[in-house]
Design a protein around this motif. Sequence first.
Motif, short mmCIF file in Angstrom:
data_model
loop_
_atom_site.label_atom_id
_atom_site.label_comp_id
_atom_site.label_asym_id
_atom_site.label_seq_id
_atom_site.Cartn_x
_atom_site.Cartn_y
_atom_site.Cartn_z
N ILE A 229 0.87 -1.18 0.00
CA ILE A 229 0.00 0.00 0.00
C ILE A 229 0.90 1.23 0.00
CG2 ILE A 229 -1.85 1.23 1.20
CD1 ILE A 229 -2.32 -1.52 2.70
N ILE A 230 0.66 2.15 -0.94
CA ILE A 230 1.56 3.29 -1.07
C ILE A 230 0.80 4.62 -1.07
CG2 ILE A 230 3.37 2.03 -2.29
CD1 ILE A 230 2.31 3.23 -4.92
N ASN A 231 1.43 5.61 -0.52
CA ASN A 231 1.01 7.00 -0.65
C ASN A 231 2.18 7.88 -0.21
OD1 ASN A 231 0.01 9.63 0.85
ND2 ASN A 231 -1.41 9.19 -0.82
N ALA A 232 2.47 8.91 -1.01
CA ALA A 232 3.66 9.72 -0.75
C ALA A 232 3.36 11.07 -0.11
CB ALA A 232 4.43 9.94 -2.05
N ASN A 233 2.12 11.57 -0.18
CA ASN A 233 1.90 12.94 0.29
C ASN A 233 1.08 13.04 1.56
OD1 ASN A 233 -0.54 12.29 -1.16
ND2 ASN A 233 -0.97 14.48 -1.40
N VAL A 234 0.74 11.91 2.18
CA VAL A 234 0.05 11.92 3.47
C VAL A 234 1.02 11.50 4.57
CG1 VAL A 234 -1.81 10.95 4.86
CG2 VAL A 234 -2.21 11.45 2.44
N ASP A 235 1.12 12.31 5.60
CA ASP A 235 1.94 11.97 6.76
C ASP A 235 0.99 11.57 7.89
OD1 ASP A 235 3.57 11.77 8.96
OD2 ASP A 235 4.59 13.67 8.65
N PHE A 236 1.00 10.29 8.23
CA PHE A 236 0.08 9.77 9.24
C PHE A 236 0.56 10.01 10.68
CE2 PHE A 236 -1.04 7.27 5.47
CZ PHE A 236 -2.41 7.37 5.49
N LYS A 237 1.61 10.75 10.83
CA LYS A 237 2.15 11.12 12.14
C LYS A 237 2.40 9.88 13.00
CE LYS A 237 0.42 15.85 12.21
NZ LYS A 237 -0.33 16.86 12.98
N ASP A 238 1.74 9.80 14.16
CA ASP A 238 2.01 8.69 15.08
C ASP A 238 0.99 7.57 14.97
OD1 ASP A 238 -0.11 10.09 16.08
OD2 ASP A 238 0.66 10.26 18.13
N HIS A 239 0.13 7.59 13.94
CA HIS A 239 -0.86 6.52 13.75
C HIS A 239 -0.17 5.28 13.19
CE1 HIS A 239 -4.46 4.38 12.40
NE2 HIS A 239 -5.11 5.13 13.27
#
Length: 593
Positions: free
Chosen positions: A113-123
């Motif tokens: 699973i990929i995504n480059a522009n979302v930062d999920f922080k501490d999740h």
Amino acid sequence: MKLTVFATTDVHGAIYPYDYFTDTDKNSSLLHIKSYIDWYKQENPEEIVLTVDNGDILQGGVWNDYDYEHRAGSMLVPKIINDLYDIIGIGNHEFNFGLDYLYTVYKEIEPVIINANVDFKDHPLKKRVLPYEILEKETSSGIIKIGFLSVVPTQIMKWDAFHLEGRLTVADMRKTVEETAAEMKAAGADMTILLSHSGLSKNPDHLRKYGENQTLLMTMVKNIDGIIFGHTHEFFPDADFEVEIGTIDFRKGTINDKPMVQPGVYASHLGMLTFEIEKKDGSWNSLDRTACLIDTREIPLTQELKNKYEPDHQKVREFLSQPIGKIEAVWHTYFSRLFPSKAVQVVAEAGKAYTEKLIQSGELESQPVLGFNAAIKAGRDGPDDFTVLEAGEVTLSEAINLYKHANSMVIIKINGATLKEWLEWSASQFNSPDETDILLKPNRSRDGFPSYNYDTFFDLDYVFDITQPPKYDSTAKLINNSSRLVEVRYRGKAVEDEEVFIVPANSYRVAYTPFLRNAEILHESQLNVRDIVIEYIKDSPDFVLSDPMTILPRGRYKISTATKAKDYITEDQQIKHLEEKGDGFSWYEINLD
């Protein structure tokens, strides 16, 4: 050497070849697509064949609804994802159920699973979702490294603010693609394929930083060899695609020499990128690159595959067949952008009933409650994209058809001035009186006005003068200092700017709409709107159909809606079927005298 990348986008849960709202078989589905890819791999064993999804596969269909209700280890959609894909990207609708549910689903999924522009922080999604992936494939000339990256519109922070605010950040798509593609090149990627959950648009608002539909900009990014895009439910390559910029070759399916596909919605088409490649002087080069669409309706469905998923299909049917209430007459949305529709109004009535219970219990102050709703299904995705409930028993399936999105109930307080702006936005769905169609097209990517952004307030009486220019575009952006709203009354009295109203709304509307973002939120429900509608229908409500809108100038107008709509015209409606357009739609004359 030949590399083939098969792609889907915006599948929205269209897994099995069955229409659960009409109880009929369908000739397109994700199983059709898997049948074709399985056949292709068998017939072309010498090729490198990869399959990717570009997002919005986990929301929008009844299989997704089943999974949401059965998320404790018995979900269905992850099974087909695991059977079919090598890589999956993330779409905006993947966030509709919240991050915790998304993580629950992703734990069941095996492909990268990929995504480059979302930062999920501490999740925990931070570790589960990779910024990109480089697959290594063995060939007779040595290993080739094929990279994939994915981006999603920054607007998810508006559309699902109640799930996402403070929990993640989203970077601009174009900038992210440039930086990530360069990083992948440095990491050894011989080729890079972009999964862009973003449409193709010339609109300057989309092309500037943080624009919603930036894929045209992606064609100009170095180190990108092919693009799968989506989000707007359109098709490419398609000679009817209204974009005239750059170097377009519809025969080869390229823009600026990059092969590109956008395979529509609901698994109606399969995208195919093809690269003729060779290794020369130690480097892989692309000799030829093409893109095309394959119509799923032309694909034979493998019976063995259908049989494999038949038990899951029956689980969904059993889940949806639960009776929850009855209606006395047919409900539909064929003319709902102009005429009263109980299929639209029922959602407003359910929201009002929910709100009034909170007022009676003392949880909310006593103020006038205004119910509103928009037709979710009113032709955006073709002549079958309408809601129809026949008289008699109402099942869970039909209740889902009334409101298919996973938006939560959010009750807000607004004043009369804000209410008037809201109505001005709705008034902007109309063309000027001299246009052929009184309604703007129900699409979203170009100059249309999707029905889900056209709200009707059933407790008011209001008049629109459509000889005036529209004040807003379909995204609620101010485009003119004009006014189409002539008057608005509540219980016979003109609404004053300082008056206060309570409005049972939904999380999408409140987060998305500029003039509502500062509205006072009185109550955020743990229930979604659809659950509230289902409970309302269970009580067998009997509400009076409301017709709040008057259009000026009065007269006869033409609209385009489904040809099937002619079978639902009642004697009291001033509607006349004129002629079929040949695409499942027809022209109708509407008498607004």
